[in-house]
Design an enzyme around this catalytic site. Structure first.
Site, PDB file in Angstrom:
ATOM      1  N   ASN A 234     -59.534  31.554  60.370  1.00  0.00           N
ATOM      2  CA  ASN A 234     -59.196  32.607  61.342  1.00  0.00           C
ATOM      3  C   ASN A 234     -60.143  32.512  62.543  1.00  0.00           C
ATOM      4  O   ASN A 234     -61.032  31.661  62.574  1.00  0.00           O
ATOM      5  CB  ASN A 234     -59.252  33.988  60.683  1.00  0.00           C
ATOM      6  CG  ASN A 234     -60.623  34.259  60.108  1.00  0.00           C
ATOM      7  OD1 ASN A 234     -61.613  34.298  60.823  1.00  0.00           O
ATOM      8  ND2 ASN A 234     -60.704  34.427  58.792  1.00  0.00           N
ATOM      9  N   LYS A 313     -55.377  13.145  51.726  1.00  0.00           N
ATOM     10  CA  LYS A 313     -54.639  13.694  52.871  1.00  0.00           C
ATOM     11  C   LYS A 313     -53.130  13.743  52.585  1.00  0.00           C
ATOM     12  O   LYS A 313     -52.549  12.736  52.169  1.00  0.00           O
ATOM     13  CB  LYS A 313     -54.928  12.830  54.102  1.00  0.00           C
ATOM     14  CG  LYS A 313     -54.339  13.392  55.370  1.00  0.00           C
ATOM     15  CD  LYS A 313     -54.658  12.531  56.573  1.00  0.00           C
ATOM     16  CE  LYS A 313     -53.849  13.012  57.763  1.00  0.00           C
ATOM     17  NZ  LYS A 313     -53.930  12.096  58.891  1.00  0.00           N
ATOM     18  N   ASP A 330     -62.443  39.562  46.452  1.00  0.00           N
ATOM     19  CA  ASP A 330     -62.956  40.441  47.500  1.00  0.00           C
ATOM     20  C   ASP A 330     -64.475  40.545  47.324  1.00  0.00           C
ATOM     21  O   ASP A 330     -64.955  41.197  46.395  1.00  0.00           O
ATOM     22  CB  ASP A 330     -62.291  41.817  47.421  1.00  0.00           C
ATOM     23  CG  ASP A 330     -62.593  42.635  48.677  1.00  0.00           C
ATOM     24  OD1 ASP A 330     -63.791  42.718  49.064  1.00  0.00           O
ATOM     25  OD2 ASP A 330     -61.654  43.177  49.284  1.00  0.00           O
ATOM     26  N   PHE A 347     -66.746  46.037  57.048  1.00  0.00           N
ATOM     27  CA  PHE A 347     -66.138  46.062  58.373  1.00  0.00           C
ATOM     28  C   PHE A 347     -64.627  46.083  58.215  1.00  0.00           C
ATOM     29  O   PHE A 347     -64.099  45.590  57.228  1.00  0.00           O
ATOM     30  CB  PHE A 347     -66.555  44.816  59.190  1.00  0.00           C
ATOM     31  CG  PHE A 347     -67.789  45.053  59.995  1.00  0.00           C
ATOM     32  CD1 PHE A 347     -69.026  45.095  59.377  1.00  0.00           C
ATOM     33  CD2 PHE A 347     -67.722  45.259  61.364  1.00  0.00           C
ATOM     34  CE1 PHE A 347     -70.173  45.343  60.104  1.00  0.00           C
ATOM     35  CE2 PHE A 347     -68.868  45.496  62.106  1.00  0.00           C
ATOM     36  CZ  PHE A 347     -70.087  45.537  61.480  1.00  0.00           C
ATOM     37  N   LYS A 365     -62.648  50.285  48.148  1.00  0.00           N
ATOM     38  CA  LYS A 365     -63.640  49.241  47.874  1.00  0.00           C
ATOM     39  C   LYS A 365     -64.971  49.823  47.396  1.00  0.00           C
ATOM     40  O   LYS A 365     -65.927  49.084  47.215  1.00  0.00           O
ATOM     41  CB  LYS A 365     -63.846  48.380  49.126  1.00  0.00           C
ATOM     42  CG  LYS A 365     -62.584  47.645  49.588  1.00  0.00           C
ATOM     43  CD  LYS A 365     -62.908  46.472  50.499  1.00  0.00           C
ATOM     44  CE  LYS A 365     -61.631  45.869  51.073  1.00  0.00           C
ATOM     45  NZ  LYS A 365     -61.828  44.511  51.588  1.00  0.00           N
TER      46      LYS A 365
HETATM   47  O1  C5P Z   1     -59.606  44.182  53.329  1.00  0.00           O
HETATM   48  P1  C5P Z   1     -60.122  43.711  54.652  1.00  0.00           P
HETATM   49  O2  C5P Z   1     -60.093  42.221  54.792  1.00  0.00           O
HETATM   50  O3  C5P Z   1     -59.552  44.399  55.845  1.00  0.00           O
HETATM   51  O4  C5P Z   1     -61.626  44.236  54.575  1.00  0.00           O
HETATM   52  C1  C5P Z   1     -62.570  43.854  55.478  1.00  0.00           C
HETATM   53  C2  C5P Z   1     -63.926  43.979  54.828  1.00  0.00           C
HETATM   54  O5  C5P Z   1     -63.928  43.412  53.516  1.00  0.00           O
HETATM   55  C3  C5P Z   1     -64.941  43.174  55.610  1.00  0.00           C
HETATM   56  O6  C5P Z   1     -66.177  43.834  55.477  1.00  0.00           O
HETATM   57  C4  C5P Z   1     -64.943  41.835  54.883  1.00  0.00           C
HETATM   58  O7  C5P Z   1     -66.171  41.157  55.053  1.00  0.00           O
HETATM   59  C5  C5P Z   1     -64.695  42.239  53.458  1.00  0.00           C
HETATM   60  N1  C5P Z   1     -63.928  41.262  52.648  1.00  0.00           N
HETATM   61  C6  C5P Z   1     -64.573  40.526  51.673  1.00  0.00           C
HETATM   62  N2  C5P Z   1     -63.853  39.650  50.907  1.00  0.00           N
HETATM   63  C7  C5P Z   1     -62.538  39.509  51.074  1.00  0.00           C
HETATM   64  C8  C5P Z   1     -61.859  40.250  52.068  1.00  0.00           C
HETATM   65  C9  C5P Z   1     -62.584  41.117  52.861  1.00  0.00           C
HETATM   66  O8  C5P Z   1     -65.785  40.634  51.517  1.00  0.00           O
HETATM   67  N3  C5P Z   1     -61.862  38.656  50.313  1.00  0.00           N
END
Ligand code: C5P
Length: 423
Positions: A234, A313, A330, A347, A365
């Protein structure tokens, strides 16, 4: 403190007409004691607040204020002045001056110099908090940021008009430190400062509220391999996470930064661990989270990874191909559910219904705090140098209007310190 970190640099200081102009005299001193040459340009209204004579005495150069002054033009004309500068700092940058810069006006010397220079321009906004919050000012700031202007500040706090809020000009010492950091971050070997150590805003311990605290931060994107040469990722630049690491270290913390692939230098005094995928980021976080007091998940972790990345590849043999994706762990929620978890801050990048989504994430969370930014606003958030945050925690919320990411990082860390003390 005497340092020479701005040696050989030419700084053009543009002073706008606001009450904070009285601080600009001190700013000249703070810059000069770091070894640079400072020339001052004043707007006509700035001269109502502070005299050119003061600034001439402090800078050692005549102060320019008029486009139509033959003597000044003969000494150093406006184009020469614009070319001479390695950096232009506008402090204070009033609402009126920001509007004129946005419109590209060349109505007096200070605005003309900004149009005519190729040097980077840093704006230090200073105005009444309501004027700062006004949609017109915010739109001007976002537009200027998008055009490449750098924003330093403003700070929150009490104002000359008796109100409290965002719009205070940064303190001269902080601006001088921002200038040092600016050159040390963009340094090429030819212009590298002989003593590039970046000082904290103050060296006394009261200015280091994170002394004795261990902070773990994730930053940047993750890369999920498709095959050995391709990946899913991203647009995260890592700038906000790196600003948090910089600010936390300056505020006295021992900082560990787990970073996805980014193009940023490691902040002074920070321990950095580079990772690629979400799984590697989780492993690094779990390895280092023990005994940390604060965890800030700022990384833009990819939600999905390729179920079975190819070991060689993939050839384009077919017209269509499908990739099976599986959910990534997560990281933030994992940390937030640990038995002896640190104060955990997440965030959220949202395009709409910011508060509802942020509060939902806070709860789901199990976080102590969440900082949400509206990524639909041009010039803010992803990949930009500026950001604005709306921060939510179970008992409250606070808004931090658009500013540079380092100022925002300091503001967020101060709030974290305050709320953590209550837990
Ligand atoms: O759920 P979302 O991606 O919107 O949440 C954003 C927050 O969760 C950010 O703080 C990001 O660093 C964290 N995050 C994470 N691991 C993931 C997805 C999001 O730590 N797989």
């Amino acid at each position: 403190m005497m340092s020479v970190s701005l040696t050989n640099k030419n700084i053009l200081l543009g002073i706008g007409g606001g009450i904070a102009a009285y601080k600009s005299a001190d700013l000249v001193r703070r810059l000069k004691e770091r070894g640079c040459d400072v020339r001052v340009v004043m707007s006509q209204s700035a001269m109502e607040f502070i005299t050119p004579l003061t600034l001439q005495a402090l800078s050692g150069h005549p102060v320019a204020s008029s486009l139509l002054d033959p003597a000044a033009e003969a000494a150093m004309g406006h184009i020469e002045l614009a070319r001479w500068a390695d950096l232009v700092i506008i402090a204070p940058a009033t609402a009126n001056l920001l509007a004129r810069l946005t419109a590209g006006m060349a109505d007096e010397l200070i605005t003309t110099a900004c149009l005519a220079t190729e040097a980077p321009i840093a704006l230090c906004p200073a105005m009444n908090q309501q004027m700062y919050r006004n949609a017109a000012t915010q739109a001007n700031l976002a537009c200027l940021a998008e055009r490449g202007y750098t924003l330093w500040g403003p700070a929150n706090g009490s104002q000359a008009c008796g109100e409290i809020g965002p719009g205070r000009m940064l303190e001269p010492l902080d601006i001088a430190i921002m200038a040092e950091q600016f050159f040390s971050q963009s340094a090429t070997p030819a212009v590298a400062a002989p003593n590039p150590t970046v000082a904290a805003p103050n060296d006394d311990t009261s200015a280091k509220p994170l002394l004795g605290q261990a902070v773990l931060i994730t930053a940047g994107p993750t890369r999920e391999a498709i095959d050995p040469v391709r990946y899913i990722s991203n647009h995260s630049s890592g700038k906000m996470g790196f600003a948090l690491a910089t600010a936390a270290a300056q505020l006295g913390a021992a900082v560990t930064l787990v970073s996805g692939p980014v193009n940023l230098p490691t902040p002074e005094g920070v321990t950095r661990i580079d990772v690629e995928s979400a799984q590697e980021m989780l492993d690094a976080v779990l390895e280092h989270v023990d005994k940390k007091h604060i965890f800030i998940g700022c990384a833009a972790v990819a939600d999905y990874r390729v179920q079975a990345p190819a070991s060689s590849k993939i050839k384009k043999a077919t017209e269509e191909m499908q990739l099976a994706l599986v959910r990534n762990p997560d990281i933030l929620a994992t940390v937030a559910h640990l038995p002896h978890r640190p104060f955990t801050v997440g965030f959220a990048a949202e395009t709409h219904d910011v508060e509802a989504y942020a509060r939902d994430k806070l709860k789901r969370k199990n976080l102590d705090m969440i900082a949400a930014n509206d990524v639909s606003v041009a010039g803010l958030g992803f990949n930009a140098d500026t950001n604005a945050l709306r921060v939510f925690w179970p008992q409250g919320n606070q808004e931090f209007p658009a500013t540079d990411k380092l100022t925002l990082a300091r503001q967020l860390l101060s709030l974290i310190v305050k709320e953590k003390q209550k837990t």
